[in-house]
Design a protein around this motif. Sequence first.
Motif, PDB file in Angstrom:
ATOM      1  N   ASN A 117       2.579  16.362 -12.091  1.00 17.43           N
ATOM      2  CA  ASN A 117       3.322  15.180 -12.500  1.00 17.43           C
ATOM      3  C   ASN A 117       2.606  13.918 -12.045  1.00 17.43           C
ATOM      4  N   VAL A 118       2.371  12.997 -12.973  1.00 19.88           N
ATOM      5  CA  VAL A 118       1.778  11.721 -12.585  1.00 19.88           C
ATOM      6  C   VAL A 118       2.844  10.628 -12.546  1.00 19.88           C
ATOM      7  N   PHE A 119       4.014  10.927 -13.113  1.00 16.84           N
ATOM      8  CA  PHE A 119       5.098   9.944 -13.078  1.00 16.84           C
ATOM      9  C   PHE A 119       6.417  10.668 -13.340  1.00 16.84           C
ATOM     10  N   VAL A 120       7.421  10.332 -12.524  1.00 17.04           N
ATOM     11  CA  VAL A 120       8.748  10.912 -12.724  1.00 17.04           C
ATOM     12  C   VAL A 120       9.754   9.779 -12.759  1.00 17.04           C
ATOM     13  N   ALA A 121      10.505   9.673 -13.858  1.00 16.62           N
ATOM     14  CA  ALA A 121      11.556   8.664 -13.960  1.00 16.62           C
ATOM     15  C   ALA A 121      12.901   9.359 -13.820  1.00 16.62           C
ATOM     16  N   ASN A 122      13.707   8.884 -12.873  1.00  8.14           N
ATOM     17  CA  ASN A 122      15.085   9.338 -12.742  1.00  8.14           C
ATOM     18  C   ASN A 122      15.942   8.231 -13.319  1.00  8.14           C
ATOM     19  N   ASP A 132      22.161 -10.266 -10.079  1.00  7.25           N
ATOM     20  CA  ASP A 132      20.817 -10.060  -9.550  1.00  7.25           C
ATOM     21  C   ASP A 132      20.278  -8.695  -9.966  1.00  7.25           C
ATOM     22  N   VAL A 133      18.985  -8.664 -10.312  1.00  8.50           N
ATOM     23  CA  VAL A 133      18.276  -7.398 -10.463  1.00  8.50           C
ATOM     24  C   VAL A 133      17.414  -7.228  -9.217  1.00  8.50           C
ATOM     25  N   VAL A 134      17.503  -6.070  -8.585  1.00 11.80           N
ATOM     26  CA  VAL A 134      16.792  -5.829  -7.337  1.00 11.80           C
ATOM     27  C   VAL A 134      15.786  -4.705  -7.557  1.00 11.80           C
ATOM     28  N   ALA A 135      14.543  -4.953  -7.149  1.00 16.21           N
ATOM     29  CA  ALA A 135      13.519  -3.914  -7.185  1.00 16.21           C
ATOM     30  C   ALA A 135      13.280  -3.455  -5.753  1.00 16.21           C
ATOM     31  N   VAL A 136      13.341  -2.155  -5.532  1.00 15.04           N
ATOM     32  CA  VAL A 136      13.103  -1.602  -4.204  1.00 15.04           C
ATOM     33  C   VAL A 136      11.827  -0.773  -4.258  1.00 15.04           C
ATOM     34  N   VAL A 137      10.906  -1.046  -3.343  1.00 15.11           N
ATOM     35  CA  VAL A 137       9.627  -0.334  -3.308  1.00 15.11           C
ATOM     36  C   VAL A 137       9.516   0.393  -1.979  1.00 15.11           C
ATOM     37  N   ILE A 138       9.154   1.678  -2.034  1.00 10.48           N
ATOM     38  CA  ILE A 138       8.912   2.442  -0.814  1.00 10.48           C
ATOM     39  C   ILE A 138       7.410   2.442  -0.561  1.00 10.48           C
ATOM     40  N   SER A 139       7.010   1.785   0.545  1.00  8.89           N
ATOM     41  CA  SER A 139       5.600   1.661   0.888  1.00  8.89           C
ATOM     42  C   SER A 139       5.415   2.119   2.330  1.00  8.89           C
ATOM     43  N   ASN A 175      27.879   0.853 -11.456  1.00 11.70           N
ATOM     44  CA  ASN A 175      27.081   1.545 -10.440  1.00 11.70           C
ATOM     45  C   ASN A 175      25.742   0.819 -10.392  1.00 11.70           C
ATOM     46  N   ALA A 176      25.296   0.485  -9.173  1.00 12.40           N
ATOM     47  CA  ALA A 176      24.154  -0.428  -9.071  1.00 12.40           C
ATOM     48  C   ALA A 176      22.838   0.198  -9.523  1.00 12.40           C
ATOM     49  N   LEU A 177      22.615   1.467  -9.201  1.00 13.14           N
ATOM     50  CA  LEU A 177      21.315   2.070  -9.479  1.00 13.14           C
ATOM     51  C   LEU A 177      21.132   2.299 -10.977  1.00 13.14           C
ATOM     52  N   ALA A 178      20.040   1.751 -11.525  1.00 14.61           N
ATOM     53  CA  ALA A 178      19.761   1.955 -12.945  1.00 14.61           C
ATOM     54  C   ALA A 178      18.706   3.045 -13.122  1.00 14.61           C
ATOM     55  N   ALA A 179      17.664   2.991 -12.289  1.00 20.93           N
ATOM     56  CA  ALA A 179      16.579   3.950 -12.438  1.00 20.93           C
ATOM     57  C   ALA A 179      15.776   3.986 -11.151  1.00 20.93           C
ATOM     58  N   TYR A 180      15.213   5.142 -10.840  1.00 22.30           N
ATOM     59  CA  TYR A 180      14.201   5.130  -9.793  1.00 22.30           C
ATOM     60  C   TYR A 180      13.083   6.076 -10.161  1.00 22.30           C
ATOM     61  N   PHE A 181      11.884   5.726  -9.690  1.00 20.76           N
ATOM     62  CA  PHE A 181      10.669   6.376 -10.159  1.00 20.76           C
ATOM     63  C   PHE A 181       9.899   6.938  -8.973  1.00 20.76           C
ATOM     64  N   ASP A 182       9.410   8.173  -9.146  1.00 19.12           N
ATOM     65  CA  ASP A 182       8.506   8.751  -8.158  1.00 19.12           C
ATOM     66  C   ASP A 182       7.098   8.324  -8.540  1.00 19.12           C
ATOM     67  N   ILE A 183       6.361   7.802  -7.573  1.00 17.75           N
ATOM     68  CA  ILE A 183       4.989   7.374  -7.811  1.00 17.75           C
ATOM     69  C   ILE A 183       4.075   8.301  -7.011  1.00 17.75           C
ATOM     70  N   PRO A 225       0.810  -1.225   0.000  1.00 17.45           N
ATOM     71  CA  PRO A 225       0.000   0.000   0.000  1.00 17.45           C
ATOM     72  C   PRO A 225       0.847   1.281   0.000  1.00 17.45           C
ATOM     73  N   ASN A 226       0.232   2.388  -0.412  1.00 17.59           N
ATOM     74  CA  ASN A 226       0.832   3.730  -0.325  1.00 17.59           C
ATOM     75  C   ASN A 226       2.262   3.781  -0.850  1.00 17.59           C
ATOM     76  N   VAL A 227       2.427   3.333  -2.089  1.00 18.34           N
ATOM     77  CA  VAL A 227       3.761   3.318  -2.685  1.00 18.34           C
ATOM     78  C   VAL A 227       4.112   4.717  -3.199  1.00 18.34           C
ATOM     79  N   THR A 228       5.296   5.187  -2.834  1.00 13.13           N
ATOM     80  CA  THR A 228       5.735   6.511  -3.292  1.00 13.13           C
ATOM     81  C   THR A 228       6.939   6.430  -4.226  1.00 13.13           C
ATOM     82  N   GLY A 229       7.595   5.262  -4.272  1.00  7.62           N
ATOM     83  CA  GLY A 229       8.764   5.166  -5.143  1.00  7.62           C
ATOM     84  C   GLY A 229       9.124   3.731  -5.468  1.00  7.62           C
ATOM     85  N   ILE A 230       9.697   3.543  -6.647  1.00  6.65           N
ATOM     86  CA  ILE A 230      10.206   2.238  -7.058  1.00  6.65           C
ATOM     87  C   ILE A 230      11.606   2.470  -7.624  1.00  6.65           C
ATOM     88  N   ALA A 231      12.571   1.637  -7.225  1.00 13.70           N
ATOM     89  CA  ALA A 231      13.924   1.756  -7.768  1.00 13.70           C
ATOM     90  C   ALA A 231      14.349   0.424  -8.367  1.00 13.70           C
TER      91      ALA A 231
END
Lengths: 150, 103
Positions: B55-60, A123-130, A96-104, A82-88
Amino acid sequence: MLGVSVAGFALGSGIVPLRVEAATAPDASDWPEKAFKTPGVDETIAELYGMEATESDQITMDLPTIAQNGAVVPVSVETSLPNVTGIALLVAKNPNALAAYFDIPEGTLPFVSNRLKMAETTDVVAVVISDGKAYKATQNVKVTVGGCGG
Amino acid sequence: MASSIRVRAVENNGVTSLKALVRHPMDSGFVKDSAGNVIPAHFIKVLTISHNGKNVFVANWGPAVSKDPFLECRFKGAKKGDELTISWIDNEGASDSTTATIA
């Protein structure tokens, strides 16, 4: 420095810059330079979010187990947390490990699909901020041809 | 010049599904050219999708995102005929922007 020299050029030559960067251009000043230059998954998560991520089985990752071409590895992430604000998305053994991160933002579903480069089998790792906490899921991908050249 | 961004957005049952494809080299800074010189990093840093000024979506993105990046996302609150704005800026300060109508 660059800004000064460009302004100097414009003044000196009497040319008014035609495009002072369109108002619609996104602001890249919040781009996390340091997190994108950190090797290692745990170190990157700490740098990006200032906390450790706990394993979660509520994160679904859709990606190939064998990638024939490491330059283009499709990765999809979806979660029922629930209440996800970001996915990396992180790739463990990339330089460098970080490929992308998204504001939700609110109203956007906790889903993203993206294509990543992978240097080698790792390994590919998905990180979710909930609810303000970090959760992660991991899947190994075998890469037959690396995507970072060299 | 044609836009570097191709977008398709479809609304179904209140959820808009958006697929975007951007033409960009996304050079990682780790690859050498045929003469052995390192090709400097050149990649999109931030891509935003906005609806009604929000913004509905932001990709970094970092240099590990594939060449000609693809993105798919889903959001609520928009309807058919609404306009979306998709914009990006790269590490050299270049940017592009386009609009798309939700089908």
